[in-house]
Design an enzyme around this catalytic site. Structure first.
Site, PDB file in Angstrom:
ATOM      1  N   GLY A 189       0.833  -1.199   0.000  1.00 28.82           N
ATOM      2  CA  GLY A 189       0.000   0.000   0.000  1.00 28.82           C
ATOM      3  C   GLY A 189       0.869   1.252   0.000  1.00 28.82           C
ATOM      4  N   GLY A 246      -6.908  -6.782  -8.454  1.00 27.65           N
ATOM      5  CA  GLY A 246      -5.457  -6.632  -8.687  1.00 27.65           C
ATOM      6  C   GLY A 246      -4.771  -7.951  -8.339  1.00 27.65           C
ATOM      7  N   ILE A 267      -3.714  -9.146  -5.535  1.00 26.86           N
ATOM      8  CA  ILE A 267      -4.245  -9.842  -4.360  1.00 26.86           C
ATOM      9  C   ILE A 267      -5.627 -10.414  -4.667  1.00 26.86           C
ATOM     10  CG2 ILE A 267      -5.047  -9.514  -1.976  1.00 26.86           C
ATOM     11  CD1 ILE A 267      -2.634  -7.566  -1.639  1.00 26.86           C
ATOM     12  N   ARG A 320      -7.767  -1.785   2.796  1.00 32.99           N
ATOM     13  CA  ARG A 320      -7.422  -0.750   3.772  1.00 32.99           C
ATOM     14  C   ARG A 320      -8.665  -0.425   4.590  1.00 32.99           C
ATOM     15  NH1 ARG A 320      -2.851  -1.767   3.715  1.00 32.99           N
ATOM     16  NH2 ARG A 320      -1.069  -0.508   3.119  1.00 32.99           N
ATOM     17  N   ASP A 340      -9.053  -7.863   8.329  1.00 31.16           N
ATOM     18  CA  ASP A 340      -7.622  -7.759   8.661  1.00 31.16           C
ATOM     19  C   ASP A 340      -7.266  -6.295   8.858  1.00 31.16           C
ATOM     20  OD1 ASP A 340      -4.923  -8.498   9.059  1.00 31.16           O
ATOM     21  OD2 ASP A 340      -4.459  -8.014   6.974  1.00 31.16           O
ATOM     22  N   GLU A 363      -6.697   2.081  13.165  1.00 35.44           N
ATOM     23  CA  GLU A 363      -5.666   1.106  13.532  1.00 35.44           C
ATOM     24  C   GLU A 363      -4.589   1.836  14.318  1.00 35.44           C
ATOM     25  OE1 GLU A 363      -4.104  -1.110  10.221  1.00 35.44           O
ATOM     26  OE2 GLU A 363      -6.095  -1.570   9.468  1.00 35.44           O
ATOM     27  N   HIS A 400      -4.240  -6.453  11.309  1.00 39.73           N
ATOM     28  CA  HIS A 400      -3.458  -6.123  10.107  1.00 39.73           C
ATOM     29  C   HIS A 400      -2.233  -7.049   9.978  1.00 39.73           C
ATOM     30  CE1 HIS A 400      -2.584  -2.596   7.150  1.00 39.73           C
ATOM     31  NE2 HIS A 400      -2.131  -3.740   6.667  1.00 39.73           N
ATOM     32  N   GLY A 426      -1.926  -9.316   7.409  1.00 40.14           N
ATOM     33  CA  GLY A 426      -1.928  -9.904   6.064  1.00 40.14           C
ATOM     34  C   GLY A 426      -0.554 -10.342   5.573  1.00 40.14           C
ATOM     35  N   SER A 427       0.436  -9.493   5.732  1.00 37.53           N
ATOM     36  CA  SER A 427       1.764  -9.832   5.215  1.00 37.53           C
ATOM     37  C   SER A 427       2.688 -10.362   6.307  1.00 37.53           C
ATOM     38  CB  SER A 427       2.394  -8.610   4.544  1.00 37.53           C
ATOM     39  OG  SER A 427       2.623  -7.590   5.501  1.00 37.53           O
TER      40      SER A 427
END
Ligand code: DGY
Length: 322
Positions: free
Chosen positions: A82, A159, A161, A241, A265, A270, A289, A291-292
């Site tokens: 992002g 996209g 993802i 997001r 997520d 946040e 958060h 995800g990664s």
């Protein structure tokens, strides 16, 4: 540049996988802010005189930060896919390169989307609450969830993802994949997904998975009006997001059973305060958060962000340039 006039790189956190930091240290003078979560003040104070900034968190890169960085700054490298925290036109206007780390995290984020989809559909969080409250009754109609099998899955933002989510959900015998966005995509055709208007996606989807970036068009895309157009049985998953979904309206939609459940997520704000109403909802599966957040993915992100710095300082194209 080596020797006494080495380039100077600022890394904004000491909690970054060493893979990228070692690459930078081989070539440059590296300043690492001695905090896992550095404050803006720490960054602004350390920044002047550096040639590159390696953003390990979502520090806002705007005119103020760039002015303070001064004329030495040549590259901003964000260890993230992002980039809504950076004023890209302002950075580029100054001739500064800017890069991010997409692709290397696609699989990890898509896995989390699948996890949240299944957990929300099968009421995982609520089930755990039932156990904790000594309400485990196991009658035939107790705690029934929703099937992925035979469902329509709508992807908002097809996209990298979004596409990876479709690939991973296919074995669940989904009836139909649909997606919304700016235009029909060859990748969508290849996946057998149908391009539809956002309104049709809201009406037709049993599951809606948000994988779109945050920008002026997507902020508050999901609000009271949109929830009202969704199926009462629908499940909303957000791995894009937080501000794409209006939190107050989501709370209201989940409380009133306007929709069935949500898996998040990302959310706004946040970090979510521990007394936030979202956390009191049995039909919201929420993770912070992550995800990664796998060992390998964060290692790859660190390496890629470092390589973006190195390429920029060596006058080569960045691995991923914005
Ligand atoms: C990203 O890379 O943008 C993820 O959301 C993690 O920050």
């Amino acid at each position: 540049m080596s020797g006494p006039n080495k380039y100077r790189v600022l890394v904004t956190s000491n909690d970054v996988s060493p893979s990228g930091i070692e690459l930078l240290k081989e070539k440059y003078d590296v300043t690492i802010i001695p905090a896992a979560i550095s404050t803006r003040e720490q960054v602004l104070q350390a920044l002047p005189g550096h040639d590159a900034i390696f953003l390990a968190g979502h520090h806002v890169v705007n005119k103020e930060l760039l002015d303070i960085a001064g004329p030495t700054l040549k590259v901003v490298s964000s260890m993230s896919a992002g980039y809504d925290h950076m004023d890209i036109p302002e950075i580029k206007k100054r001739g500064i390169k800017v890069g991010n780390t997409p692709n290397v995290l696609t699989a990890a984020v898509a896995e989390v989307a699948v996890m949240l989809t299944l957990s929300a559909a099968r009421r995982a969080h609520e089930g755990r609450i039932q156990i904790a409250e000594n309400k485990w009754i196991s009658t035939p109609q107790w705690m029934l969830g929703r099937d992925l099998r035979g469902s329509t899955v709508g992807i908002v933002g097809l996209g990298n993802i979004g596409q990876a989510v479709v690939k991973r959900l296919k074995p669940f015998e989904i009836n139909r994949f649909i997606y919304s966005g700016h235009s029909r995509k060859p990748a969508g055709d290849a996946l057998g997904a149908t391009f539809v208007s956002f309104t049709d996606l809201l009406k037709e989807s049993d599951f809606i998975i948000v994988a779109t970036p945050l920008n002026g068009e997507t902020v508050n895309l999901f609000s009271k009006d949109t929830f009202a157009q969704m199926k009462k049985t629908a499940i909303l998953v957000n791995v894009g997001r937080g501000p794409v979904v209006n939190t107050d309206d989501l709370v209201e939609a989940l409380q009133s059973n306007t929709i069935f459940a949500a898996g998040l997520d990302v959310m706004y704000p946040e970090p979510l305060p521990s007394n936030h109403p979202l956390l009191s909802l049995p039909n919201a599966v929420i993770i912070p958060h992550l995800g990664s957040a796998t060992v390998q993915t964060r290692c790859d992100m660190s390496t890629t962000a470092a390589q973006n710095v190195i390429n920029a300082l060596e006058g080569k194209p960045l691995v991923y340039e914005l």
